[in-house]
Design a protein around this motif. Structure first.
Motif, PDB file in Angstrom:
ATOM      1  N   PRO A  45      47.693  69.821 -12.283  1.00 12.95           N
ATOM      2  CA  PRO A  45      47.199  68.470 -11.979  1.00 12.95           C
ATOM      3  C   PRO A  45      46.530  68.362 -10.609  1.00 12.95           C
ATOM      4  O   PRO A  45      46.869  69.080  -9.669  1.00 12.95           O
ATOM      5  CB  PRO A  45      48.460  67.614 -12.032  1.00 12.95           C
ATOM      6  N   ILE A  46      45.593  67.428 -10.538  1.00 12.09           N
ATOM      7  CA  ILE A  46      44.918  67.074  -9.294  1.00 12.09           C
ATOM      8  C   ILE A  46      45.309  65.639  -8.967  1.00 12.09           C
ATOM      9  O   ILE A  46      45.147  64.741  -9.801  1.00 12.09           O
ATOM     10  CB  ILE A  46      43.388  67.181  -9.437  1.00 12.09           C
ATOM     11  N   LYS A  47      45.824  65.421  -7.765  1.00 11.82           N
ATOM     12  CA  LYS A  47      46.179  64.076  -7.321  1.00 11.82           C
ATOM     13  C   LYS A  47      44.992  63.501  -6.551  1.00 11.82           C
ATOM     14  O   LYS A  47      44.460  64.144  -5.646  1.00 11.82           O
ATOM     15  CB  LYS A  47      47.410  64.104  -6.417  1.00 11.82           C
ATOM     16  N   ILE A  48      44.586  62.302  -6.930  1.00 13.38           N
ATOM     17  CA  ILE A  48      43.494  61.624  -6.236  1.00 13.38           C
ATOM     18  C   ILE A  48      44.111  60.643  -5.238  1.00 13.38           C
ATOM     19  O   ILE A  48      44.734  59.653  -5.633  1.00 13.38           O
ATOM     20  CB  ILE A  48      42.575  60.897  -7.229  1.00 13.38           C
ATOM     21  N   ASN A  49      43.961  60.950  -3.956  1.00 18.94           N
ATOM     22  CA  ASN A  49      44.480  60.059  -2.907  1.00 18.94           C
ATOM     23  C   ASN A  49      43.611  58.826  -2.743  1.00 18.94           C
ATOM     24  O   ASN A  49      44.123  57.738  -2.485  1.00 18.94           O
ATOM     25  CB  ASN A  49      44.538  60.777  -1.558  1.00 18.94           C
ATOM     26  N   SER A  50      42.306  59.014  -2.831  1.00 19.03           N
ATOM     27  CA  SER A  50      41.357  57.926  -2.611  1.00 19.03           C
ATOM     28  C   SER A  50      40.063  58.270  -3.327  1.00 19.03           C
ATOM     29  O   SER A  50      39.579  59.396  -3.212  1.00 19.03           O
ATOM     30  CB  SER A  50      41.099  57.755  -1.109  1.00 19.03           C
ATOM     31  N   ALA A  51      39.522  57.311  -4.055  1.00 14.16           N
ATOM     32  CA  ALA A  51      38.231  57.528  -4.720  1.00 14.16           C
ATOM     33  C   ALA A  51      37.331  56.351  -4.345  1.00 14.16           C
ATOM     34  O   ALA A  51      36.884  56.273  -3.210  1.00 14.16           O
ATOM     35  CB  ALA A  51      38.410  57.689  -6.213  1.00 14.16           C
ATOM     36  N   TYR A  52      37.096  55.424  -5.293  1.00 14.48           N
ATOM     37  CA  TYR A  52      36.269  54.264  -4.950  1.00 14.48           C
ATOM     38  C   TYR A  52      36.943  53.460  -3.847  1.00 14.48           C
ATOM     39  O   TYR A  52      38.172  53.289  -3.838  1.00 14.48           O
ATOM     40  CB  TYR A  52      36.057  53.366  -6.176  1.00 14.48           C
ATOM     41  N   ARG A  53      36.125  52.972  -2.911  1.00 15.29           N
ATOM     42  CA  ARG A  53      36.608  52.067  -1.862  1.00 15.29           C
ATOM     43  C   ARG A  53      35.676  50.876  -1.773  1.00 15.29           C
ATOM     44  O   ARG A  53      34.452  51.048  -1.693  1.00 15.29           O
ATOM     45  CB  ARG A  53      36.635  52.749  -0.500  1.00 15.29           C
ATOM     46  N   SER A  54      36.256  49.702  -1.760  1.00 12.10           N
ATOM     47  CA  SER A  54      35.459  48.508  -1.483  1.00 12.10           C
ATOM     48  C   SER A  54      35.022  48.582  -0.018  1.00 12.10           C
ATOM     49  O   SER A  54      35.634  49.283   0.793  1.00 12.10           O
ATOM     50  CB  SER A  54      36.288  47.241  -1.716  1.00 12.10           C
ATOM     51  N   LEU A  55      33.980  47.862   0.321  1.00 11.81           N
ATOM     52  CA  LEU A  55      33.492  47.838   1.702  1.00 11.81           C
ATOM     53  C   LEU A  55      34.601  47.390   2.652  1.00 11.81           C
ATOM     54  O   LEU A  55      34.797  47.971   3.719  1.00 11.81           O
ATOM     55  CB  LEU A  55      32.269  46.919   1.809  1.00 11.81           C
ATOM     56  N   GLU A  56      35.354  46.378   2.232  1.00  6.75           N
ATOM     57  CA  GLU A  56      36.432  45.847   3.073  1.00  6.75           C
ATOM     58  C   GLU A  56      37.514  46.900   3.304  1.00  6.75           C
ATOM     59  O   GLU A  56      37.986  47.102   4.423  1.00  6.75           O
ATOM     60  CB  GLU A  56      37.039  44.596   2.431  1.00  6.75           C
ATOM     61  N   HIS A  57      37.926  47.561   2.223  1.00  3.63           N
ATOM     62  CA  HIS A  57      38.979  48.577   2.354  1.00  3.63           C
ATOM     63  C   HIS A  57      38.487  49.756   3.181  1.00  3.63           C
ATOM     64  O   HIS A  57      39.230  50.280   4.025  1.00  3.63           O
ATOM     65  CB  HIS A  57      39.443  49.039   0.971  1.00  3.63           C
ATOM     66  N   ASN A  58      37.259  50.171   2.966  1.00  2.00           N
ATOM     67  CA  ASN A  58      36.698  51.285   3.724  1.00  2.00           C
ATOM     68  C   ASN A  58      36.698  50.971   5.219  1.00  2.00           C
ATOM     69  O   ASN A  58      37.046  51.820   6.035  1.00  2.00           O
ATOM     70  CB  ASN A  58      35.287  51.595   3.229  1.00  2.00           C
ATOM     71  N   SER A  59      36.342  49.742   5.577  1.00  2.00           N
ATOM     72  CA  SER A  59      36.347  49.330   6.983  1.00  2.00           C
ATOM     73  C   SER A  59      37.769  49.317   7.535  1.00  2.00           C
ATOM     74  O   SER A  59      38.012  49.776   8.657  1.00  2.00           O
ATOM     75  CB  SER A  59      35.734  47.944   7.142  1.00  2.00           C
ATOM     76  N   LYS A  60      38.692  48.812   6.738  1.00  2.00           N
ATOM     77  CA  LYS A  60      40.091  48.697   7.164  1.00  2.00           C
ATOM     78  C   LYS A  60      40.702  50.053   7.505  1.00  2.00           C
ATOM     79  O   LYS A  60      41.500  50.172   8.433  1.00  2.00           O
ATOM     80  CB  LYS A  60      40.906  48.015   6.059  1.00  2.00           C
ATOM     81  N   ILE A  61      40.330  51.088   6.743  1.00  2.00           N
ATOM     82  CA  ILE A  61      40.901  52.410   6.986  1.00  2.00           C
ATOM     83  C   ILE A  61      40.002  53.275   7.874  1.00  2.00           C
ATOM     84  O   ILE A  61      40.230  54.465   8.019  1.00  2.00           O
ATOM     85  CB  ILE A  61      41.214  53.141   5.665  1.00  2.00           C
ATOM     86  N   SER A  62      38.969  52.659   8.459  1.00  2.00           N
ATOM     87  CA  SER A  62      38.032  53.342   9.357  1.00  2.00           C
ATOM     88  C   SER A  62      37.290  54.482   8.675  1.00  2.00           C
ATOM     89  O   SER A  62      37.051  55.539   9.272  1.00  2.00           O
ATOM     90  CB  SER A  62      38.751  53.853  10.613  1.00  2.00           C
ATOM     91  N   GLY A  63      36.913  54.268   7.396  1.00  2.00           N
ATOM     92  CA  GLY A  63      36.096  55.246   6.690  1.00  2.00           C
ATOM     93  C   GLY A  63      34.679  55.250   7.249  1.00  2.00           C
ATOM     94  O   GLY A  63      34.294  54.340   7.982  1.00  2.00           O
TER      95      GLY A  63
END
Length: 124
Positions: A45-63
């Motif tokens: 199995p492959i675990k996906i930690n993060s894939a699609y990010r909304s603009l708001e979420h991406n900003s929140k996590i400093s992507g």
């Protein structure tokens, strides 16, 4: 909704609960198909930690700002339990060189590997 033999759409959802916009669904499917090649190759199995990010979420996590492939549902940060991030990246590079996975971005981090389907080579 099942995308491939081993991946469901929900695995690619934004961690803030926002849905993937319908116009980005083709990107998610293409990403899932490429990850399925990797999954078939490693056999675990492959675990996906993060894939699609909304603009708001991406900003929140400093992507990465507007250039993040996560914003376009073209990227996944993944973990394969039996492999280091470097090992995962090297396997992806081999599969790309064999024409089995799409050329894109590969980033190696301490606890995960980033892979995206941007269509041209990017490494970090």
């Amino acid at each position: 909704m099942r995308l491939t033999k081993n991946f469901n759409l929900s695995e690619f959802d934004c961690k803030d609960g926002s849905e993937i916009p319908s116009q980005l669904l083709p990107n998610v499917l293409e990403l899932a198909e490429n990850l399925q090649v990797l999954r078939d190759f490693v056999g675990v199995p492959i675990k996906i930690n993060s894939a699609y990010r909304s603009l708001e979420h991406n900003s929140k996590i400093s992507g990465a700002s507007n250039s993040s492939q996560h914003l376009f549902a073209k990227a996944a940060d993944i973990v394969i339990e039996s492999k280091s991030p470097d090992q995962v990246a090297n396997i992806i590079k081999v599969l790309i060189s064999e024409g089995k996975m799409k050329q894109g971005g590969i980033g190696v981090y301490k606890t995960f590997t980033h892979y995206d389907i941007r269509g041209h080579k990017a490494r970090w």
